[in-house]
Design a protein around this motif. Sequence first.
Motif, mmCIF file in Angstrom:
data_model
loop_
_atom_site.group_PDB
_atom_site.id
_atom_site.type_symbol
_atom_site.label_atom_id
_atom_site.label_comp_id
_atom_site.label_asym_id
_atom_site.label_seq_id
_atom_site.Cartn_x
_atom_site.Cartn_y
_atom_site.Cartn_z
ATOM 1 N N GLN A 112 0.836 -1.208 0.000
ATOM 2 C CA GLN A 112 0.000 0.000 0.000
ATOM 3 C C GLN A 112 0.870 1.256 0.000
ATOM 4 O O GLN A 112 0.564 2.236 -0.684
ATOM 5 C CB GLN A 112 -0.932 -0.004 1.208
ATOM 6 N N ARG A 113 1.942 1.229 0.778
ATOM 7 C CA ARG A 113 2.829 2.399 0.805
ATOM 8 C C ARG A 113 3.564 2.541 -0.522
ATOM 9 O O ARG A 113 3.743 3.664 -1.020
ATOM 10 C CB ARG A 113 3.822 2.293 1.965
ATOM 11 N N LEU A 114 3.989 1.432 -1.110
ATOM 12 C CA LEU A 114 4.618 1.481 -2.419
ATOM 13 C C LEU A 114 3.660 2.084 -3.447
ATOM 14 O O LEU A 114 4.065 2.916 -4.275
ATOM 15 C CB LEU A 114 5.020 0.063 -2.853
ATOM 16 N N HIS A 115 2.392 1.687 -3.382
ATOM 17 C CA HIS A 115 1.371 2.241 -4.279
ATOM 18 C C HIS A 115 1.280 3.758 -4.106
ATOM 19 O O HIS A 115 1.190 4.514 -5.091
ATOM 20 C CB HIS A 115 0.022 1.581 -3.976
ATOM 21 N N HIS A 116 1.312 4.221 -2.879
ATOM 22 C CA HIS A 116 1.257 5.658 -2.604
ATOM 23 C C HIS A 116 2.435 6.371 -3.276
ATOM 24 O O HIS A 116 2.252 7.384 -3.978
ATOM 25 C CB HIS A 116 1.286 5.906 -1.099
ATOM 26 N N TYR A 117 3.644 5.845 -3.079
ATOM 27 C CA TYR A 117 4.828 6.489 -3.642
ATOM 28 C C TYR A 117 4.815 6.443 -5.170
ATOM 29 O O TYR A 117 5.211 7.417 -5.827
ATOM 30 C CB TYR A 117 6.101 5.826 -3.115
ATOM 31 N N CYS A 118 4.365 5.330 -5.756
ATOM 32 C CA CYS A 118 4.296 5.230 -7.214
ATOM 33 C C CYS A 118 3.284 6.223 -7.779
ATOM 34 O O CYS A 118 3.535 6.875 -8.798
ATOM 35 C CB CYS A 118 3.914 3.813 -7.628
ATOM 36 N N SER A 119 2.136 6.335 -7.110
ATOM 37 C CA SER A 119 1.066 7.201 -7.607
ATOM 38 C C SER A 119 1.458 8.668 -7.584
ATOM 39 O O SER A 119 1.048 9.439 -8.456
ATOM 40 C CB SER A 119 -0.219 6.986 -6.784
ATOM 41 N N GLU A 120 2.261 9.065 -6.602
ATOM 42 C CA GLU A 120 2.670 10.474 -6.567
ATOM 43 C C GLU A 120 3.916 10.738 -7.404
ATOM 44 O O GLU A 120 4.231 11.890 -7.699
ATOM 45 C CB GLU A 120 2.890 10.938 -5.120
ATOM 46 N N SER A 121 4.612 9.680 -7.829
ATOM 47 C CA SER A 121 5.836 9.853 -8.613
ATOM 48 C C SER A 121 5.607 9.763 -10.113
ATOM 49 O O SER A 121 6.357 10.356 -10.895
ATOM 50 C CB SER A 121 6.876 8.798 -8.214
ATOM 51 N N PHE A 122 4.591 8.991 -10.534
ATOM 52 C CA PHE A 122 4.365 8.753 -11.959
ATOM 53 C C PHE A 122 2.992 9.267 -12.380
ATOM 54 O O PHE A 122 1.999 9.005 -11.708
ATOM 55 C CB PHE A 122 4.473 7.268 -12.275
ATOM 56 N N ASP A 123 2.942 9.954 -13.512
ATOM 57 C CA ASP A 123 1.688 10.530 -13.992
ATOM 58 C C ASP A 123 0.782 9.500 -14.667
ATOM 59 O O ASP A 123 -0.441 9.593 -14.584
ATOM 60 C CB ASP A 123 1.981 11.659 -14.993
ATOM 61 N N GLU A 124 1.370 8.512 -15.320
ATOM 62 C CA GLU A 124 0.578 7.556 -16.096
ATOM 63 C C GLU A 124 0.256 6.315 -15.271
ATOM 64 O O GLU A 124 1.145 5.733 -14.642
ATOM 65 C CB GLU A 124 1.330 7.153 -17.361
ATOM 66 N N GLN A 182 5.275 -0.867 -12.371
ATOM 67 C CA GLN A 182 6.113 -0.878 -11.166
ATOM 68 C C GLN A 182 5.520 -1.789 -10.094
ATOM 69 O O GLN A 182 6.232 -2.584 -9.466
ATOM 70 C CB GLN A 182 6.270 0.544 -10.622
ATOM 71 N N LEU A 183 4.226 -1.666 -9.872
ATOM 72 C CA LEU A 183 3.576 -2.458 -8.826
ATOM 73 C C LEU A 183 3.613 -3.945 -9.146
ATOM 74 O O LEU A 183 3.901 -4.767 -8.269
ATOM 75 C CB LEU A 183 2.126 -2.008 -8.643
ATOM 76 N N ARG A 184 3.294 -4.286 -10.375
ATOM 77 C CA ARG A 184 3.199 -5.708 -10.723
ATOM 78 C C ARG A 184 4.504 -6.447 -10.451
ATOM 79 O O ARG A 184 4.507 -7.526 -9.839
ATOM 80 C CB ARG A 184 2.784 -5.882 -12.186
ATOM 81 N N LYS A 185 5.613 -5.893 -10.911
ATOM 82 C CA LYS A 185 6.867 -6.631 -10.754
ATOM 83 C C LYS A 185 7.274 -6.735 -9.282
ATOM 84 O O LYS A 185 7.753 -7.795 -8.847
ATOM 85 C CB LYS A 185 7.985 -5.999 -11.590
ATOM 86 N N ILE A 195 -1.613 -11.538 -11.278
ATOM 87 C CA ILE A 195 -1.097 -10.170 -11.242
ATOM 88 C C ILE A 195 -0.705 -9.695 -12.643
ATOM 89 O O ILE A 195 -1.049 -8.586 -13.069
ATOM 90 C CB ILE A 195 0.115 -10.063 -10.283
ATOM 91 N N PHE A 196 -0.012 -10.532 -13.390
ATOM 92 C CA PHE A 196 0.455 -10.105 -14.701
ATOM 93 C C PHE A 196 -0.668 -10.036 -15.732
ATOM 94 O O PHE A 196 -0.494 -9.469 -16.814
ATOM 95 C CB PHE A 196 1.594 -10.997 -15.188
ATOM 96 N N ILE A 208 -6.031 -7.960 -6.059
ATOM 97 C CA ILE A 208 -5.451 -9.298 -6.035
ATOM 98 C C ILE A 208 -4.357 -9.395 -4.970
ATOM 99 O O ILE A 208 -4.269 -10.376 -4.223
ATOM 100 C CB ILE A 208 -4.894 -9.665 -7.427
ATOM 101 N N ALA A 209 -3.513 -8.356 -4.882
ATOM 102 C CA ALA A 209 -2.460 -8.345 -3.864
ATOM 103 C C ALA A 209 -3.062 -8.373 -2.460
ATOM 104 O O ALA A 209 -2.594 -9.124 -1.587
ATOM 105 C CB ALA A 209 -1.573 -7.113 -4.046
ATOM 106 N N GLU A 210 -4.089 -7.570 -2.238
ATOM 107 C CA GLU A 210 -4.732 -7.535 -0.917
ATOM 108 C C GLU A 210 -5.293 -8.907 -0.550
ATOM 109 O O GLU A 210 -5.036 -9.425 0.549
ATOM 110 C CB GLU A 210 -5.850 -6.496 -0.908
ATOM 111 N N ASP A 211 -6.049 -9.498 -1.464
ATOM 112 C CA ASP A 211 -6.652 -10.801 -1.180
ATOM 113 C C ASP A 211 -5.587 -11.853 -0.907
ATOM 114 O O ASP A 211 -5.714 -12.676 0.011
ATOM 115 C CB ASP A 211 -7.525 -11.251 -2.355
ATOM 116 N N TYR A 212 -4.509 -11.814 -1.686
ATOM 117 C CA TYR A 212 -3.471 -12.833 -1.536
ATOM 118 C C TYR A 212 -2.719 -12.676 -0.215
ATOM 119 O O TYR A 212 -2.621 -13.632 0.568
ATOM 120 C CB TYR A 212 -2.479 -12.763 -2.703
#
Length: 364
Positions: free
Chosen positions: A284-296, A303-306, A325-326, A337-341
Motif C-alpha cells: 500500500q505504501r509502495l502504491h502511494h509512492y508510485c502514484s505520486e511519482s508517476f503521472d501515467e 512498477q507495482l506488478r513486478k 497479477i500479470f 489481487i495483492a490484498e486478497d493474496y
Amino acid sequence: MNHPRPFSPELSQKIESFKSHAKPIKLGRIDFDNKLILAPMAGICNIPFRVLMEDLGAGGTVSELISCHGINYGNARTLDMLKIHPRERNVGIQLFGEDADSMAKAAEVAESYGPKFLDINMGCPVTKVVSKGGGSAMMKEVQKLAPLFEKMRSRMKVPLSIKIRTGWDANSLNAKEIINIAHNSGIEWVAIHGRTRTQQYTGLANWEFIEALNEDKKIPLIGNGDLHHPYGVSERLQKTGCDALMIARGALRNPFIFLESLDPTYASQKRSVFSGADYWEVIQRLHHYCSESFDEERTVLVQLRKLVVWFAAGFPHAAAMRGQIFATQTVDECMKIAEDYFLSLGGSQKFINYDEVFMSSGHG
C-alpha cells in the motif's frame, strides 16, 4: 506531496524494534543511518523503491544508473530520473559515461537536484553500456581515471564515490590499483561487487578478494555481492573488514531485509516475524509512492506488478498469484489481487530457495 498513511501500530513496533539496533556511520564526508545501503539497480532504484527502502531500514540508497549524455542532451525522461523525494535523507545519484568532460558537465546538473553524493558506475557489465566505454569498461583504461575523477570533482561540491568490480576478467583483477587511484583523487569511498565483468552475475561473489582489499586500505570500502538473505548479511556484517555493505537483489524478494539484518540474534533464526498483512501494508505504501511519482497509470501498474510478484516469492501459491497479477490491466485490479493474496496468508512462513538463480542478467 502527501504523506503516506502510517503503518499499523503492530508493524511500526516491529520496524522500530529492528531499527534500535542500527548505528549511524560516516564514510568520508557522507553520513548514513547504518551500514546497510541499497545498491543501484537499473529499472528498480527509482524514487518509490528508494523511499520505501529507507522507510524499511536502508541506511542510504543510490539511484539507478543515469546516462551523462542523456542529462547533457536535456532528455526529459533522463532528467526525471534525477529527481529526489523530500523524504529521502541519504540518497546518491549514480552517473555513467566514458568521457571526462561529459561526466563533469552532467555532475554539475545532477548536483543541482540535491543528492547527498554522486557516484560513478564503473561496474555495469551490460554490453550496451560497456561497448561505449562506460560501466566496467572504465576499469580497462586506468590511465584515464584520475583526470576524470578530478575534472568531475572540480565541478562539484557534494562528495563523489565510485562502484567497481574486482576486474574485467580473472586475468585483470585490478581493483586495488583503481582503489589507490580513487584515494589519491579525493574519492570518498569505493563500493566493490565481488565479480569480474566477464562473470556478469554468474558464479559466486569473491569475498576473499574483497576482504584482502581491506587489509591495507586508505579509503572506506563497501562490499557487495550475494547478500540475499538476512542471516547471510548479518554474518557478513559481523565478520567483514568492509566499512559497509550494499544490498541489491536481496531487497526484491524481501523488503524487510535491511531491518532483519540489523539484529544478529534475530537473523540467525532464519525465520521472519513479518506476516502477509505486513507485506500488504508495505505494498500500500509502495502504491502511494508510485502514484505520486508517476503521472501515467500504466507506469504505476508496471512498477507495482513486478514488485508485488517479487515480494510474494517464497510464500505459498505465489506462482498462481503471479499469473493473476500479470494479467491485470488496471492498478485497482492489481491492488485487489495483492490484498486478497497477502491477507489470506495468515501465519504462513516465507521460504526462498537461495540456491536458485534469481535475476542472473543483472542487479548486484
